[in-house]
Design an enzyme around this catalytic site. Structure first.
Site, PDB file in Angstrom:
ATOM      1  N   PHE A  61       0.694 -16.713  -2.784  1.00  0.00           N
ATOM      2  CA  PHE A  61      -0.019 -15.800  -3.532  1.00  0.00           C
ATOM      3  C   PHE A  61      -1.505 -15.461  -2.822  1.00  0.00           C
ATOM      4  O   PHE A  61      -2.098 -16.273  -2.565  1.00  0.00           O
ATOM      5  CB  PHE A  61      -0.531 -16.503  -4.933  1.00  0.00           C
ATOM      6  CG  PHE A  61      -0.929 -15.600  -6.020  1.00  0.00           C
ATOM      7  CD1 PHE A  61      -0.122 -14.854  -6.993  1.00  0.00           C
ATOM      8  CD2 PHE A  61      -2.275 -15.441  -6.158  1.00  0.00           C
ATOM      9  CE1 PHE A  61      -0.518 -13.777  -7.800  1.00  0.00           C
ATOM     10  CE2 PHE A  61      -2.840 -14.452  -7.007  1.00  0.00           C
ATOM     11  CZ  PHE A  61      -1.915 -13.559  -7.778  1.00  0.00           C
TER      12      PHE A  61
ATOM     13  N   ARG B 274     -10.854  -8.839  -6.482  1.00  0.00           N
ATOM     14  CA  ARG B 274     -10.153  -7.634  -5.857  1.00  0.00           C
ATOM     15  C   ARG B 274     -11.426  -6.939  -4.925  1.00  0.00           C
ATOM     16  O   ARG B 274     -10.781  -6.355  -4.140  1.00  0.00           O
ATOM     17  CB  ARG B 274     -10.360  -6.385  -7.070  1.00  0.00           C
ATOM     18  CG  ARG B 274      -9.240  -6.834  -8.194  1.00  0.00           C
ATOM     19  CD  ARG B 274      -8.926  -5.629  -8.966  1.00  0.00           C
ATOM     20  NE  ARG B 274      -8.408  -5.854 -10.408  1.00  0.00           N
ATOM     21  CZ  ARG B 274      -6.862  -5.873 -10.401  1.00  0.00           C
ATOM     22  NH1 ARG B 274      -6.187  -5.804  -9.397  1.00  0.00           N
ATOM     23  NH2 ARG B 274      -6.334  -6.148 -11.590  1.00  0.00           N
TER      24      ARG B 274
ATOM     25  N   ASP C 237       6.824  -7.953  -4.328  1.00  0.00           N
ATOM     26  CA  ASP C 237       7.149  -9.072  -4.455  1.00  0.00           C
ATOM     27  C   ASP C 237       8.551  -9.240  -4.875  1.00  0.00           C
ATOM     28  O   ASP C 237       9.346  -9.356  -3.949  1.00  0.00           O
ATOM     29  CB  ASP C 237       5.961  -9.544  -5.772  1.00  0.00           C
ATOM     30  CG  ASP C 237       6.265 -11.332  -5.736  1.00  0.00           C
ATOM     31  OD1 ASP C 237       6.645 -11.954  -4.578  1.00  0.00           O
ATOM     32  OD2 ASP C 237       5.770 -11.753  -6.739  1.00  0.00           O
TER      33      ASP C 237
ATOM     34  N   GLU D 273       1.800   0.986  -3.441  1.00  0.00           N
ATOM     35  CA  GLU D 273       1.833  -0.312  -3.990  1.00  0.00           C
ATOM     36  C   GLU D 273       0.718  -1.141  -3.342  1.00  0.00           C
ATOM     37  O   GLU D 273       0.731  -0.843  -1.909  1.00  0.00           O
ATOM     38  CB  GLU D 273       3.214  -0.666  -4.119  1.00  0.00           C
ATOM     39  CG  GLU D 273       3.964  -0.584  -5.642  1.00  0.00           C
ATOM     40  CD  GLU D 273       3.316  -1.373  -6.470  1.00  0.00           C
ATOM     41  OE1 GLU D 273       2.273  -2.031  -6.532  1.00  0.00           O
ATOM     42  OE2 GLU D 273       4.034  -1.923  -7.379  1.00  0.00           O
ATOM     43  N   ASP D 274       0.363  -2.193  -4.073  1.00  0.00           N
ATOM     44  CA  ASP D 274      -0.465  -2.952  -3.164  1.00  0.00           C
ATOM     45  C   ASP D 274       0.608  -4.055  -2.470  1.00  0.00           C
ATOM     46  O   ASP D 274       0.430  -4.393  -1.199  1.00  0.00           O
ATOM     47  CB  ASP D 274      -1.404  -3.962  -4.082  1.00  0.00           C
ATOM     48  CG  ASP D 274      -0.802  -4.487  -5.289  1.00  0.00           C
ATOM     49  OD1 ASP D 274       0.342  -3.915  -5.656  1.00  0.00           O
ATOM     50  OD2 ASP D 274      -1.363  -5.006  -6.062  1.00  0.00           O
TER      51      ASP D 274
ATOM     52  N   LYS E 175      -3.702  -1.728 -11.251  1.00  0.00           N
ATOM     53  CA  LYS E 175      -4.963  -1.581 -10.486  1.00  0.00           C
ATOM     54  C   LYS E 175      -5.228  -1.828  -8.761  1.00  0.00           C
ATOM     55  O   LYS E 175      -5.873  -1.470  -8.166  1.00  0.00           O
ATOM     56  CB  LYS E 175      -6.194  -2.472 -11.077  1.00  0.00           C
ATOM     57  CG  LYS E 175      -6.435  -1.963 -12.435  1.00  0.00           C
ATOM     58  CD  LYS E 175      -7.338  -3.000 -12.970  1.00  0.00           C
ATOM     59  CE  LYS E 175      -7.456  -3.116 -14.478  1.00  0.00           C
ATOM     60  NZ  LYS E 175      -8.455  -4.075 -15.035  1.00  0.00           N
TER      61      LYS E 175
HETATM   62  P1  IMP Z   1       6.970  -7.488  -8.204  1.00  0.00           P
HETATM   63  O1  IMP Z   1       7.289  -8.925  -8.410  1.00  0.00           O
HETATM   64  O2  IMP Z   1       7.576  -6.938  -7.197  1.00  0.00           O
HETATM   65  O3  IMP Z   1       7.355  -6.554  -9.362  1.00  0.00           O
HETATM   66  O4  IMP Z   1       5.345  -7.321  -8.134  1.00  0.00           O
HETATM   67  C1  IMP Z   1       4.606  -6.998  -9.483  1.00  0.00           C
HETATM   68  C2  IMP Z   1       3.125  -7.095  -9.056  1.00  0.00           C
HETATM   69  O5  IMP Z   1       2.752  -8.438  -9.159  1.00  0.00           O
HETATM   70  C3  IMP Z   1       2.809  -6.400  -7.925  1.00  0.00           C
HETATM   71  O6  IMP Z   1       2.642  -5.234  -7.862  1.00  0.00           O
HETATM   72  C4  IMP Z   1       1.222  -6.975  -7.934  1.00  0.00           C
HETATM   73  O7  IMP Z   1       0.240  -6.277  -8.684  1.00  0.00           O
HETATM   74  C5  IMP Z   1       1.641  -8.482  -8.412  1.00  0.00           C
HETATM   75  N1  IMP Z   1       1.679  -9.254  -7.372  1.00  0.00           N
HETATM   76  C6  IMP Z   1       2.562  -9.980  -6.948  1.00  0.00           C
HETATM   77  N2  IMP Z   1       2.543 -10.950  -5.927  1.00  0.00           N
HETATM   78  C7  IMP Z   1       1.093 -11.011  -5.891  1.00  0.00           C
HETATM   79  C8  IMP Z   1      -0.085 -11.630  -5.088  1.00  0.00           C
HETATM   80  O8  IMP Z   1       0.444 -12.515  -4.313  1.00  0.00           O
HETATM   81  N3  IMP Z   1      -1.152 -11.660  -5.471  1.00  0.00           N
HETATM   82  C9  IMP Z   1      -1.602 -10.828  -6.337  1.00  0.00           C
HETATM   83  N4  IMP Z   1      -0.685 -10.052  -7.074  1.00  0.00           N
HETATM   84  C10 IMP Z   1       0.726 -10.046  -6.854  1.00  0.00           C
HETATM   85 MG    MG Z   2       0.643  -3.867  -8.199  1.00  0.00          MG
END
Ligand code: IMP
Ligand code: MG
Length: 179
Positions: free
Chosen positions: A154, A167, A105, A101-102, A45
């Protein structure tokens, strides 16, 4: 704003900074794609506000699609397992796909999505993320457009949540918890 005891928010990126960055990304992306139609694939989302704003910068020649994966569940750290919860409703063969993507990470989610879409033989797959945490990257996956590189903290707001909270904050803040 309801914060639990011990929680506090430090603004990292203001509403104005976001607005300007989204405009700049729109100009750059449109220049790269020319008049081609772009299939924006927003990852639910967290990217719902970003894609809404970015799509309006990109003008008429876009379509908006959604997918949803789960990797983080409710907490602050990744489970390391990505699952598809909602797939695309359209065939992307021969289309120009831009994943929205938002935040990137570890990069695990993106790697999973790119691989899943690439086997469907789109004309191109690129990635645009509002935020990137380079220090947290364990899975190399090329991101084509990055709004802001941020420290390994975070963050919440502008679509990003912590357990479905925050959000609707109009800016991005670091969520700290001293309790
Ligand atoms: P990934 O570790 O790159 O696979 O990230 C997975 C998902 O974790 C991202 O698309 C976000 O939805 C969520 N995420 C990662 N870091 C944060 C953060 O600092 N705040 C909120 N959501 C996060
Ligand atoms: Mg995401």
């Amino acid at each position: 704003m309801s914060l639990f005891p011990g929680e506090h928010l430090d603004v990292l990126i203001t509403q104005d900074q976001i607005r300007l960055k989204v405009q700049q990304l729109g100009v750059k992306i449109r220049a790269d794609y020319g008049e081609k139609e772009i299939i924006l694939v927003a990852v639910l989302k967290g990217s719902y506000l970003f894609v809404a704003d970015l799509a309006r910068e990109l003008g008429l020649n876009v379509k908006i699609e959604f997918c949803q994966v789960s990797s983080y569940n409710e907490g602050k750290s990744s489970t390391g397992v990505v699952q598809i919860r909602k797939d695309l409703d359209i065939n992307i063969e021969g289309r120009d796909v831009l994943i929205i993507e938002d935040i990137v990470d570890t990069g695990l989610t993106l790697k999973f999505l790119k691989e899943m879409f690439e086997v469907r033989r789109p004309s191109s797959v690129k990635v645009c993320t509002l935020l990137s945490k380079p220090e947290a990257r364990t899975h190399d996956s090329l991101v084509d457009y990055v709004g802001f590189e941020i420290p390994n903290e975070f963050v919440v707001g502008y679509g990003l949540d912590y357990g479905e909270r925050f959000r609707t904050l109009p800016y991005i803040a670091i969520l700290r918890d001293s309790s």
